[in-house]
Write a protein that holds these residues in place. Structure first.
Motif, short mmCIF file in Angstrom:
data_model
loop_
_atom_site.label_atom_id
_atom_site.label_comp_id
_atom_site.label_asym_id
_atom_site.label_seq_id
_atom_site.Cartn_x
_atom_site.Cartn_y
_atom_site.Cartn_z
N ASP A 168 -26.68 -18.02 -39.50
CA ASP A 168 -25.43 -18.26 -40.22
C ASP A 168 -24.86 -19.60 -39.78
O ASP A 168 -25.24 -20.15 -38.74
N LEU A 169 -23.92 -20.08 -40.58
CA LEU A 169 -23.22 -21.34 -40.28
C LEU A 169 -21.81 -21.15 -40.80
O LEU A 169 -21.61 -20.96 -42.00
N LYS A 170 -20.83 -21.18 -39.88
CA LYS A 170 -19.46 -20.92 -40.32
C LYS A 170 -18.46 -21.58 -39.38
O LYS A 170 -18.84 -22.05 -38.30
N GLN A 171 -17.19 -21.58 -39.81
CA GLN A 171 -16.15 -22.11 -38.94
C GLN A 171 -15.71 -21.02 -37.98
O GLN A 171 -15.37 -19.93 -38.41
N LYS A 172 -15.75 -21.33 -36.67
CA LYS A 172 -15.36 -20.34 -35.66
C LYS A 172 -14.16 -20.85 -34.89
O LYS A 172 -13.16 -21.15 -35.48
N TYR A 173 -14.32 -21.02 -33.59
CA TYR A 173 -13.22 -21.39 -32.70
C TYR A 173 -12.48 -22.64 -33.17
O TYR A 173 -13.10 -23.67 -33.40
N ASN A 174 -11.17 -22.57 -33.25
CA ASN A 174 -10.33 -23.70 -33.71
C ASN A 174 -10.84 -24.27 -35.03
O ASN A 174 -10.71 -25.45 -35.28
N HIS A 175 -11.51 -23.45 -35.82
CA HIS A 175 -12.11 -23.87 -37.10
C HIS A 175 -13.26 -24.85 -36.94
O HIS A 175 -13.67 -25.50 -37.88
#
Ligand SMILES: CC(C)(COP(=O)(O)OP(=O)(O)OC[C@H]1O[C@@H](n2cnc3c(N)ncnc32)[C@H](O)[C@@H]1OP(=O)(O)O)[C@@H](O)C(=O)NCCC(=O)NCCS
Length: 238
Positions: A168-175
Protein backbone atom coordinates in the motif's frame (compact mmCIF):
# COMPACT_ATOMS: atom_id res chain seq x y z
CA UNK A 1 24.66 -8.23 28.20
CA UNK A 2 23.51 -10.30 25.20
CA UNK A 3 25.89 -9.90 22.27
CA UNK A 4 24.52 -10.97 18.87
CA UNK A 5 27.39 -9.98 16.58
CA UNK A 6 30.92 -8.60 16.80
CA UNK A 7 33.38 -7.53 14.13
CA UNK A 8 34.78 -4.43 12.46
CA UNK A 9 33.02 -1.46 10.89
CA UNK A 10 34.28 1.28 8.62
CA UNK A 11 33.93 4.64 10.35
CA UNK A 12 34.01 7.74 8.13
CA UNK A 13 36.93 9.52 9.87
CA UNK A 14 39.04 6.95 11.73
CA UNK A 15 38.56 3.96 9.41
CA UNK A 16 38.21 0.41 10.75
CA UNK A 17 36.92 0.06 14.33
CA UNK A 18 35.64 -2.90 16.38
CA UNK A 19 31.95 -3.06 17.33
CA UNK A 20 29.52 -5.10 19.39
CA UNK A 21 25.87 -5.53 18.42
CA UNK A 22 23.81 -6.09 21.56
CA UNK A 23 20.26 -6.48 22.79
CA UNK A 24 19.36 -3.21 24.52
CA UNK A 25 17.80 -2.97 27.98
CA UNK A 26 15.96 -0.03 29.64
CA UNK A 27 19.26 1.49 30.82
CA UNK A 28 19.95 2.49 27.20
CA UNK A 29 17.06 4.98 27.00
CA UNK A 30 19.26 8.13 27.32
CA UNK A 31 21.74 6.80 24.73
CA UNK A 32 18.92 6.03 22.27
CA UNK A 33 17.42 9.49 22.74
CA UNK A 34 20.83 11.09 22.14
CA UNK A 35 21.35 9.02 18.95
CA UNK A 36 17.85 9.88 17.74
CA UNK A 37 18.48 13.61 18.30
CA UNK A 38 21.77 13.40 16.36
CA UNK A 39 20.29 11.45 13.42
CA UNK A 40 17.15 13.59 13.11
CA UNK A 41 19.07 16.87 13.33
CA UNK A 42 21.19 15.68 10.38
CA UNK A 43 18.24 14.69 8.19
CA UNK A 44 17.87 16.90 5.15
CA UNK A 45 14.26 15.85 4.63
CA UNK A 46 12.65 15.79 8.06
CA UNK A 47 9.63 13.86 6.80
CA UNK A 48 11.72 10.72 6.11
CA UNK A 49 11.75 9.60 9.73
CA UNK A 50 9.25 10.33 12.51
CA UNK A 51 10.80 10.39 16.00
CA UNK A 52 9.80 7.96 18.72
CA UNK A 53 8.73 9.53 22.01
CA UNK A 54 10.55 8.63 25.22
CA UNK A 55 7.46 6.68 26.33
CA UNK A 56 7.44 4.65 23.08
CA UNK A 57 11.13 3.77 23.44
CA UNK A 58 10.57 2.85 27.12
CA UNK A 59 7.74 0.48 26.18
CA UNK A 60 9.88 -1.27 23.57
CA UNK A 61 12.76 -1.68 26.02
CA UNK A 62 10.35 -2.93 28.69
CA UNK A 63 9.28 -5.85 26.50
CA UNK A 64 6.62 -4.51 24.12
CA UNK A 65 9.24 -4.94 21.45
CA UNK A 66 12.89 -5.72 20.90
CA UNK A 67 15.78 -3.33 20.34
CA UNK A 68 19.29 -3.90 19.09
CA UNK A 69 22.15 -1.45 19.25
CA UNK A 70 25.66 -1.21 17.89
CA UNK A 71 28.32 -0.08 20.35
CA UNK A 72 31.64 1.42 19.25
CA UNK A 73 34.07 2.68 21.89
CA UNK A 74 31.26 2.51 24.48
CA UNK A 75 29.01 4.75 22.37
CA UNK A 76 25.67 3.74 20.81
CA UNK A 77 26.05 4.40 17.07
CA UNK A 78 23.11 2.44 15.65
CA UNK A 79 19.68 1.38 16.86
CA UNK A 80 16.92 -0.74 15.35
CA UNK A 81 13.66 -1.66 17.06
CA UNK A 82 10.66 -3.89 16.60
CA UNK A 83 7.38 -3.25 18.36
CA UNK A 84 4.65 -5.75 19.24
CA UNK A 85 1.48 -3.62 18.99
CA UNK A 86 -0.84 -6.29 20.43
CA UNK A 87 -4.48 -5.19 20.43
CA UNK A 88 -3.68 -1.46 20.28
CA UNK A 89 -5.49 0.80 17.83
CA UNK A 90 -2.36 1.42 15.76
CA UNK A 91 -1.78 -2.28 15.00
CA UNK A 92 -1.42 -2.15 11.20
CA UNK A 93 -3.06 -5.58 10.95
CA UNK A 94 -6.39 -3.86 11.73
CA UNK A 95 -6.17 -1.74 8.56
CA UNK A 96 -5.41 -4.79 6.45
CA UNK A 97 -8.15 -7.13 7.59
CA UNK A 98 -6.40 -9.40 10.08
CA UNK A 99 -8.87 -11.07 12.41
CA UNK A 100 -8.75 -9.89 16.06
CA UNK A 101 -7.27 -13.23 17.18
CA UNK A 102 -4.25 -12.76 14.87
CA UNK A 103 -3.36 -9.24 16.07
CA UNK A 104 -1.08 -10.55 18.82
CA UNK A 105 1.10 -12.12 16.10
CA UNK A 106 1.79 -8.75 14.42
CA UNK A 107 5.22 -7.13 14.62
CA UNK A 108 6.05 -3.63 13.39
CA UNK A 109 9.56 -2.74 12.28
CA UNK A 110 9.51 0.54 14.17
CA UNK A 111 12.64 2.59 13.49
CA UNK A 112 16.29 2.40 12.49
CA UNK A 113 18.80 5.11 13.36
CA UNK A 114 22.42 5.04 12.26
CA UNK A 115 24.89 7.77 13.17
CA UNK A 116 26.02 9.48 9.94
CA UNK A 117 29.66 8.36 10.28
CA UNK A 118 28.63 4.68 10.41
CA UNK A 119 26.34 4.51 7.35
CA UNK A 120 27.27 2.25 4.46
CA UNK A 121 28.06 -0.75 6.68
CA UNK A 122 24.75 -2.39 5.85
CA UNK A 123 23.87 -2.13 9.55
CA UNK A 124 20.12 -1.76 9.09
CA UNK A 125 19.87 -5.07 7.24
CA UNK A 126 22.21 -6.80 9.70
CA UNK A 127 20.30 -5.59 12.79
CA UNK A 128 17.00 -6.49 11.15
CA UNK A 129 18.22 -10.02 10.44
CA UNK A 130 19.15 -10.59 14.11
CA UNK A 131 15.89 -9.01 15.32
CA UNK A 132 14.02 -11.46 13.10
CA UNK A 133 15.81 -14.42 14.65
CA UNK A 134 15.17 -13.14 18.19
CA UNK A 135 11.49 -12.39 17.46
CA UNK A 136 11.10 -15.82 15.91
CA UNK A 137 12.42 -17.46 19.08
CA UNK A 138 9.68 -15.57 20.98
CA UNK A 139 6.98 -16.68 18.51
CA UNK A 140 6.61 -13.06 17.33
CA UNK A 141 7.51 -13.44 13.68
CA UNK A 142 4.27 -14.08 11.80
CA UNK A 143 2.81 -10.86 10.32
CA UNK A 144 5.45 -8.24 9.75
CA UNK A 145 4.69 -4.60 8.85
CA UNK A 146 6.82 -1.56 8.23
CA UNK A 147 6.13 1.97 6.98
CA UNK A 148 8.79 3.70 4.89
CA UNK A 149 8.87 7.05 3.09
CA UNK A 150 9.09 6.60 -0.72
CA UNK A 151 12.17 8.85 -0.78
CA UNK A 152 14.00 6.86 1.93
CA UNK A 153 15.78 4.62 -0.52
CA UNK A 154 18.45 3.12 1.82
CA UNK A 155 15.79 2.07 4.31
CA UNK A 156 13.49 0.70 1.62
CA UNK A 157 16.27 -1.30 0.05
CA UNK A 158 17.33 -2.89 3.35
CA UNK A 159 13.77 -3.85 4.31
CA UNK A 160 12.85 -5.24 0.88
CA UNK A 161 16.00 -7.34 0.91
CA UNK A 162 14.51 -9.05 3.97
CA UNK A 163 11.47 -10.08 1.94
CA UNK A 164 8.95 -7.38 2.87
CA UNK A 165 6.71 -6.29 0.01
CA UNK A 166 4.98 -2.98 -0.74
CA UNK A 167 1.26 -3.59 -0.33
CA UNK A 168 0.00 0.00 0.00
CA UNK A 169 0.96 3.66 -0.33
CA UNK A 170 -0.87 6.24 1.73
CA UNK A 171 -0.56 9.35 3.87
CA UNK A 172 0.21 8.40 7.48
CA UNK A 173 1.97 10.32 10.25
CA UNK A 174 1.54 14.12 9.92
CA UNK A 175 0.10 13.30 6.46
CA UNK A 176 3.52 12.17 5.26
CA UNK A 177 3.42 9.61 2.42
CA UNK A 178 4.42 6.11 3.42
CA UNK A 179 4.75 2.74 1.74
CA UNK A 180 3.17 0.01 3.84
CA UNK A 181 5.37 -3.05 3.62
CA UNK A 182 4.16 -6.46 4.72
CA UNK A 183 5.10 -10.09 4.77
CA UNK A 184 3.44 -13.17 6.17
CA UNK A 185 6.53 -14.99 7.40
CA UNK A 186 4.73 -18.34 7.64
CA UNK A 187 3.00 -18.18 4.26
CA UNK A 188 4.87 -15.61 2.12
CA UNK A 189 2.78 -13.59 -0.34
CA UNK A 190 2.99 -15.01 -3.85
CA UNK A 191 3.29 -12.82 -6.91
CA UNK A 192 3.80 -13.13 -10.63
CA UNK A 193 7.30 -11.87 -11.45
CA UNK A 194 6.84 -12.68 -15.13
CA UNK A 195 5.43 -9.30 -16.08
CA UNK A 196 7.29 -6.66 -14.16
CA UNK A 197 6.25 -2.99 -14.13
CA UNK A 198 9.01 -0.58 -13.01
CA UNK A 199 7.91 2.77 -11.51
CA UNK A 200 10.01 5.60 -10.05
CA UNK A 201 9.29 5.98 -6.30
CA UNK A 202 8.23 9.62 -6.70
CA UNK A 203 5.38 8.68 -9.08
CA UNK A 204 2.88 8.20 -6.27
CA UNK A 205 -0.22 8.21 -8.50
CA UNK A 206 1.05 5.40 -10.77
CA UNK A 207 1.98 3.26 -7.77
CA UNK A 208 -1.36 3.80 -6.06
CA UNK A 209 -3.09 2.75 -9.25
CA UNK A 210 -1.03 -0.45 -9.48
CA UNK A 211 -1.58 -1.31 -5.82
CA UNK A 212 -5.33 -0.84 -6.22
CA UNK A 213 -5.23 -3.08 -9.30
CA UNK A 214 -3.71 -5.94 -7.25
CA UNK A 215 0.03 -5.40 -7.79
CA UNK A 216 2.72 -5.44 -5.10
CA UNK A 217 6.16 -3.87 -5.05
CA UNK A 218 8.78 -6.59 -4.63
CA UNK A 219 12.19 -5.06 -5.35
CA UNK A 220 14.04 -1.86 -6.06
CA UNK A 221 16.74 -1.31 -8.63
CA UNK A 222 19.02 1.53 -9.57
CA UNK A 223 19.60 2.06 -13.27
CA UNK A 224 20.53 4.87 -15.62
CA UNK A 225 17.03 6.33 -15.16
CA UNK A 226 17.46 6.44 -11.34
CA UNK A 227 15.77 4.33 -8.69
CA UNK A 228 12.80 2.21 -9.76
CA UNK A 229 10.39 0.07 -7.77
CA UNK A 230 9.43 -3.19 -9.45
CA UNK A 231 5.78 -4.24 -9.29
CA UNK A 232 4.26 -7.65 -10.03
CA UNK A 233 0.71 -8.97 -9.88
CA UNK A 234 -0.34 -10.39 -6.53
CA UNK A 235 -1.40 -14.05 -6.59
CA UNK A 236 -2.42 -14.56 -2.91
CA UNK A 237 -4.68 -12.42 -0.71
CA UNK A 238 -3.23 -12.84 2.82
C1 LIG B 1 18.16 4.43 6.64
C2 LIG B 1 19.46 4.09 7.35
C3 LIG B 1 19.13 3.42 8.68
C4 LIG B 1 20.27 3.12 6.46
O1 LIG B 1 21.58 3.03 6.90
P1 LIG B 1 22.58 1.87 6.41
O2 LIG B 1 22.13 0.54 6.88
O3 LIG B 1 23.96 2.31 6.78
O4 LIG B 1 22.35 1.87 4.85
P2 LIG B 1 23.44 1.88 3.72
O5 LIG B 1 24.09 3.22 3.68
O6 LIG B 1 24.30 0.67 3.90
O7 LIG B 1 22.50 1.76 2.42
C5 LIG B 1 21.65 0.65 2.17
C6 LIG B 1 21.57 0.49 0.68
O8 LIG B 1 20.99 1.67 0.09
C7 LIG B 1 21.91 2.24 -0.88
N1 LIG B 1 21.83 3.72 -0.78
C8 LIG B 1 22.21 4.48 0.26
N2 LIG B 1 21.95 5.78 -0.02
C9 LIG B 1 21.41 5.81 -1.26
C10 LIG B 1 20.92 6.85 -2.12
N3 LIG B 1 20.93 8.13 -1.73
N4 LIG B 1 20.43 6.51 -3.32
C11 LIG B 1 20.41 5.23 -3.71
N5 LIG B 1 20.87 4.21 -2.97
C12 LIG B 1 21.35 4.50 -1.75
C13 LIG B 1 23.27 1.72 -0.48
O9 LIG B 1 24.13 1.66 -1.60
C14 LIG B 1 22.91 0.32 0.01
O10 LIG B 1 22.70 -0.54 -1.11
P3 LIG B 1 23.39 -1.98 -1.18
O11 LIG B 1 22.76 -2.74 -0.04
O12 LIG B 1 23.00 -2.51 -2.52
O13 LIG B 1 24.84 -1.73 -0.99
C15 LIG B 1 20.32 5.36 7.64
O14 LIG B 1 20.54 6.00 6.42
C16 LIG B 1 19.67 6.34 8.63
O15 LIG B 1 19.86 6.25 9.86
N6 LIG B 1 18.91 7.31 8.08
C17 LIG B 1 18.23 8.33 8.90
C18 LIG B 1 17.06 7.77 9.73
C19 LIG B 1 16.06 7.01 8.87
O16 LIG B 1 15.64 7.47 7.82
N7 LIG B 1 15.66 5.82 9.38
C20 LIG B 1 14.72 4.93 8.68
C21 LIG B 1 13.30 5.34 8.82
S1 LIG B 1 12.79 5.45 10.49
Amino acid sequence: MRIVETGDLIEAVTGVCPFQMILLDPGYLPAIEALQALVLSNLEKKELCVRLTGAEIKNILAGQGLALGVIVKRRLVAFCALCFPGRSEDNLGREYGLPEAELSKVTHLEITLIAPDYRGNDLQRRMFKHLGQLAQSLGRWRYLYSTIAPANYPSLKAVMKQGLLIVDLKQKYNHYWRYILFQNMDRPLQLDRGQVIPVPPNDLAAQQKLLQAGYIGFASRQGPEGVQILYGRRLTIT
